[in-house]
Scaffold this motif. Structure first.
Motif: not given
Length: 213
Positions: A30-32, A86-90, A208-212
């Motif tokens: 997320n920071a990246v 959530l990561g995928s959305l971000l 597409p459903l894994s994200g970060r």
């Protein structure tokens, strides 16, 4: 139709040492992603404030850093096992925000209507790809006017001062890209190809459903 997207693997290999250092340092994906947004904003500000050709050096440096962040956040997430919805959305929001911040740099140099057209047109290919992935077909990436090509157009404009022609190229290229991706999504749907063979995000390789996180 991969365009400059075909260089993604080569670029990722150049970032190996940096990626390992970020992981050892405990820097989160997320920071990246957020760093990439700030780099895009710095590129857009340099493009807006500095005259051509003096703007080309900071613009290229910040755009390269923005592309590096777009590559690193997903690869770090995969390597440390922190892939979430959530990561995928971000990730997607960060990519769209970064694109818009760079294109806003055109505002001092050309008409607001042309800038608005570039903003809308450049977003269309990504939204079509996201819709295709959500519908279960493989995600289409790359050119002829993908993320990397947009950065190249900005760099050429920063070097030459051809702001209006660059914005027009971005609009036309993005519309063509959106049309090509829409056609590919339709053909994939008709042939029964699903999203498992595709890629998520213009610079992401995860499901597409894994994200970060």
């Amino acid at each position: 139709m991969n365009g400059l997207y075909a260089l993604k693997s080569w670029f990722a290999r150049r970032l190996t040492l940096l990626r390992r250092w970020l992981i050892r340092s405990g820097i989160s994906p997320n920071a990246v992603t957020i760093a990439g947004i700030f780099c895009a904003g710095a590129a857009g500000a340099s493009f807006a404030v500095l005259p051509a050709p003096w703007s080309v050096v900071p613009v290229v440096v910040f755009l390269t850093a923005r592309l590096a962040c777009a590559n690193l956040d997903g690869s770090i997430a995969r390597e440390i096992g922190k892939q979430t919805r959530l990561g995928s959305l971000l990730n997607e929001i960060g990519d769209r925000a970064a694109d818009l911040l760079v294109i806003l740099g055109f505002l001092p140099h050309t008409s607001p209507s042309l800038v608005l057209g570039a903003l809308l047109a450049s977003s269309a290919p990504s939204w079509i790809s996201i819709a295709g992935a959500a519908a279960g077909v493989r995600r289409i990436n790359g050119g002829p006017m993908g993320k990397t090509e947009r950065c190249l157009v900005i760099a050429v404009a920063a070097a030459s001062g051809g702001y209006a022609p660059a914005a027009v190229v971005m609009v036309v290229g993005s519309v063509v890209t959106a049309g090509v991706r829409l056609l590919c999504n339709r053909l994939d749907g008709e042939s029964g190809h699903n999203g498992e063979s595709g890629r998520v995000g213009e610079d992401r390789d995860h499901d597409p459903l894994s994200g970060r996180l």
